[in-house]
Design a protein around this motif. Structure first.
Motif, PDB file in Angstrom:
ATOM      1  N   THR A  78       0.839  -1.196   0.000  1.00  0.00           N
ATOM      2  CA  THR A  78       0.000   0.000   0.000  1.00  0.00           C
ATOM      3  C   THR A  78       0.876   1.248   0.000  1.00  0.00           C
ATOM      4  N   GLU A  79       1.914   1.217   0.799  1.00  0.00           N
ATOM      5  CA  GLU A  79       2.820   2.361   0.866  1.00  0.00           C
ATOM      6  C   GLU A  79       3.518   2.589  -0.491  1.00  0.00           C
ATOM      7  N   LEU A  80       3.917   1.504  -1.094  1.00  0.00           N
ATOM      8  CA  LEU A  80       4.579   1.594  -2.387  1.00  0.00           C
ATOM      9  C   LEU A  80       3.633   2.163  -3.443  1.00  0.00           C
ATOM     10  N   GLU A  81       2.399   1.677  -3.440  1.00  0.00           N
ATOM     11  CA  GLU A  81       1.415   2.188  -4.404  1.00  0.00           C
ATOM     12  C   GLU A  81       1.151   3.667  -4.175  1.00  0.00           C
ATOM     13  N   ARG A  82       1.144   4.070  -2.898  1.00  0.00           N
ATOM     14  CA  ARG A  82       0.923   5.487  -2.586  1.00  0.00           C
ATOM     15  C   ARG A  82       2.060   6.342  -3.165  1.00  0.00           C
ATOM     16  N   ILE A  83       3.279   5.862  -3.007  1.00  0.00           N
ATOM     17  CA  ILE A  83       4.432   6.600  -3.526  1.00  0.00           C
ATOM     18  C   ILE A  83       4.347   6.728  -5.045  1.00  0.00           C
ATOM     19  N   ILE A  84       3.932   5.644  -5.680  1.00  0.00           N
ATOM     20  CA  ILE A  84       3.795   5.668  -7.148  1.00  0.00           C
ATOM     21  C   ILE A  84       2.743   6.680  -7.572  1.00  0.00           C
ATOM     22  N   GLN A  85       1.562   6.592  -6.909  1.00  0.00           N
ATOM     23  CA  GLN A  85       0.461   7.486  -7.277  1.00  0.00           C
ATOM     24  C   GLN A  85       0.843   8.941  -7.070  1.00  0.00           C
ATOM     25  N   GLU A  86       1.532   9.215  -5.975  1.00  0.00           N
ATOM     26  CA  GLU A  86       1.957  10.598  -5.708  1.00  0.00           C
ATOM     27  C   GLU A  86       2.911  11.092  -6.781  1.00  0.00           C
ATOM     28  N   SER A  87       3.830  10.227  -7.155  1.00  0.00           N
ATOM     29  CA  SER A  87       4.820  10.620  -8.168  1.00  0.00           C
ATOM     30  C   SER A  87       4.151  10.871  -9.515  1.00  0.00           C
ATOM     31  N   ILE A  88       3.173  10.017  -9.844  1.00  0.00           N
ATOM     32  CA  ILE A  88       2.448  10.211 -11.107  1.00  0.00           C
ATOM     33  C   ILE A  88       1.627  11.493 -11.069  1.00  0.00           C
ATOM     34  N   SER A  89       0.990  11.743  -9.917  1.00  0.00           N
ATOM     35  CA  SER A  89       0.134  12.936  -9.807  1.00  0.00           C
ATOM     36  C   SER A  89       0.949  14.232  -9.875  1.00  0.00           C
ATOM     37  N   VAL A 147      -2.957  15.886 -30.457  1.00  0.00           N
ATOM     38  CA  VAL A 147      -1.549  16.282 -30.533  1.00  0.00           C
ATOM     39  C   VAL A 147      -0.865  15.357 -31.540  1.00  0.00           C
ATOM     40  N   THR A 148       0.371  15.655 -31.865  1.00  0.00           N
ATOM     41  CA  THR A 148       1.094  14.809 -32.822  1.00  0.00           C
ATOM     42  C   THR A 148       1.667  13.574 -32.126  1.00  0.00           C
ATOM     43  N   LEU A 149       2.033  12.597 -32.963  1.00  0.00           N
ATOM     44  CA  LEU A 149       2.681  11.390 -32.425  1.00  0.00           C
ATOM     45  C   LEU A 149       3.988  11.748 -31.714  1.00  0.00           C
ATOM     46  N   LYS A 150       4.705  12.692 -32.287  1.00  0.00           N
ATOM     47  CA  LYS A 150       5.979  13.091 -31.680  1.00  0.00           C
ATOM     48  C   LYS A 150       5.745  13.709 -30.311  1.00  0.00           C
ATOM     49  N   ALA A 151       4.636  14.436 -30.165  1.00  0.00           N
ATOM     50  CA  ALA A 151       4.332  15.047 -28.866  1.00  0.00           C
ATOM     51  C   ALA A 151       4.049  13.949 -27.832  1.00  0.00           C
ATOM     52  N   VAL A 152       3.317  12.908 -28.256  1.00  0.00           N
ATOM     53  CA  VAL A 152       3.026  11.794 -27.341  1.00  0.00           C
ATOM     54  C   VAL A 152       4.333  11.133 -26.899  1.00  0.00           C
ATOM     55  N   GLU A 153       5.194  10.877 -27.869  1.00  0.00           N
ATOM     56  CA  GLU A 153       6.476  10.250 -27.541  1.00  0.00           C
ATOM     57  C   GLU A 153       7.307  11.128 -26.604  1.00  0.00           C
ATOM     58  N   ALA A 154       7.260  12.426 -26.849  1.00  0.00           N
ATOM     59  CA  ALA A 154       8.029  13.357 -26.003  1.00  0.00           C
ATOM     60  C   ALA A 154       7.486  13.356 -24.572  1.00  0.00           C
ATOM     61  N   HIS A 155       6.147  13.320 -24.425  1.00  0.00           N
ATOM     62  CA  HIS A 155       5.548  13.287 -23.084  1.00  0.00           C
ATOM     63  C   HIS A 155       5.920  11.993 -22.357  1.00  0.00           C
ATOM     64  N   MET A 156       5.894  10.862 -23.091  1.00  0.00           N
ATOM     65  CA  MET A 156       6.248   9.582 -22.454  1.00  0.00           C
ATOM     66  C   MET A 156       7.712   9.572 -22.012  1.00  0.00           C
ATOM     67  N   THR A 157       8.568  10.093 -22.855  1.00  0.00           N
ATOM     68  CA  THR A 157       9.996  10.166 -22.505  1.00  0.00           C
ATOM     69  C   THR A 157      10.187  11.023 -21.262  1.00  0.00           C
ATOM     70  N   LYS A 158       9.470  12.143 -21.233  1.00  0.00           N
ATOM     71  CA  LYS A 158       9.567  13.060 -20.090  1.00  0.00           C
ATOM     72  C   LYS A 158       9.050  12.393 -18.817  1.00  0.00           C
ATOM     73  N   ALA A 159       7.895  11.716 -18.940  1.00  0.00           N
ATOM     74  CA  ALA A 159       7.298  11.048 -17.772  1.00  0.00           C
ATOM     75  C   ALA A 159       8.242   9.993 -17.206  1.00  0.00           C
ATOM     76  N   LEU A 160       8.787   9.179 -18.084  1.00  0.00           N
ATOM     77  CA  LEU A 160       9.670   8.105 -17.623  1.00  0.00           C
ATOM     78  C   LEU A 160      10.944   8.659 -16.990  1.00  0.00           C
ATOM     79  N   LYS A 161      11.430   9.748 -17.548  1.00  0.00           N
ATOM     80  CA  LYS A 161      12.643  10.367 -17.001  1.00  0.00           C
ATOM     81  C   LYS A 161      12.374  10.900 -15.590  1.00  0.00           C
ATOM     82  N   ILE A 162      11.237  11.583 -15.414  1.00  0.00           N
ATOM     83  CA  ILE A 162      10.893  12.147 -14.097  1.00  0.00           C
ATOM     84  C   ILE A 162      10.671  11.029 -13.084  1.00  0.00           C
ATOM     85  N   LEU A 163       9.875  10.018 -13.502  1.00  0.00           N
ATOM     86  CA  LEU A 163       9.555   8.931 -12.562  1.00  0.00           C
ATOM     87  C   LEU A 163      10.799   8.113 -12.217  1.00  0.00           C
ATOM     88  N   LYS A 164      11.665   7.940 -13.199  1.00  0.00           N
ATOM     89  CA  LYS A 164      12.890   7.188 -12.945  1.00  0.00           C
ATOM     90  C   LYS A 164      13.724   7.875 -11.871  1.00  0.00           C
TER      91      LYS A 164
END
Length: 199
Positions: free
Chosen positions: A125-136, A165-182
């Protein structure tokens, strides 16, 4: 007509009538050519040899369909080219199946590892909370793309269309999200990855 052509033309007529000696002559003449031709497509010497044998057997079984001496070469090369292309397509399907199977096995192994870790409910539960907070905490559009991709299993094209949005924008957002979450979740990355798979 020179002497060689006359000789081969006579053999061709004998071949058409089912003379195996005449067939052996054309077999010997074309075997290496067909094998070399096939190797250029499939890069496999043994497979190319099998294919050349198959082409020449097919020639013998269809000799009534070969109308001229020059038709033998055209028949063999056309057959070999068709078989090479089929083999290339078949190998692509096999590679995809092998990759899918490998991904499936990897996922099973991840789940097995997760189960062996024996988390108690509180830790999960604690781990899921940390994940959700990071995503939010992700930027709004980046968060939306990440959720659609990872939790709703949507393809980039679907997400691009939904969000206009464009496909490139989607890819850019995913790259950004993964970088932040990592960065934020570096201490829990392995377990988080497994949990995402389980959801």
């Amino acid at each position: 007509m020179n002497q060689n052509n006359s000789f081969e033309l006579n053999l061709f007529h004998s071949f058409k009538e089912g003379d195996e000696t005449a067939y052996t002559f054309f077999y010997d003449k074309y075997f290496r050519r067909i094998q070399s031709f096939s190797v250029q497509f499939i890069y496999d010497q043994d497979e190319a040899e099998n294919l050349a044998q198959e082409a020449l057997l097919h020639l013998w079984q269809n000799k009534e369909n070969v109308e001229s001496l020059n038709g033998i070469q055209a028949f063999l090369f056309t057959y070999a080219k068709s078989k090479c292309l089929n083999l290339i397509r078949h190998n692509k399907v096999k590679d995809k199946f092998r990759n899918d199977l490998l991904n499936h096995k990897e996922r099973e192994l991840d789940i097995e590892v997760l189960n062996s870790l024996q988390f108690d409910t509180l830790e999960l539960t604690e781990l899921e909370r940390i994940i959700q907070e990071s995503i939010s905490e992700l930027p709004p559009k980046t968060r939306e793309v990440f959720i659609k991709k990872r939790f709703e299993n949507k393809k980039n094209a679907e997400i691009a269309e939904e969000m206009e949005v464009t496909l490139k924008a989607v890819e850019a957002h995913m790259t950004k999200a993964l970088k932040i979450l990592k960065t934020k979740l570096s201490d829990y990355l392995f377990l988080i990855f497994i949990l995402i798979y389980n959801n």
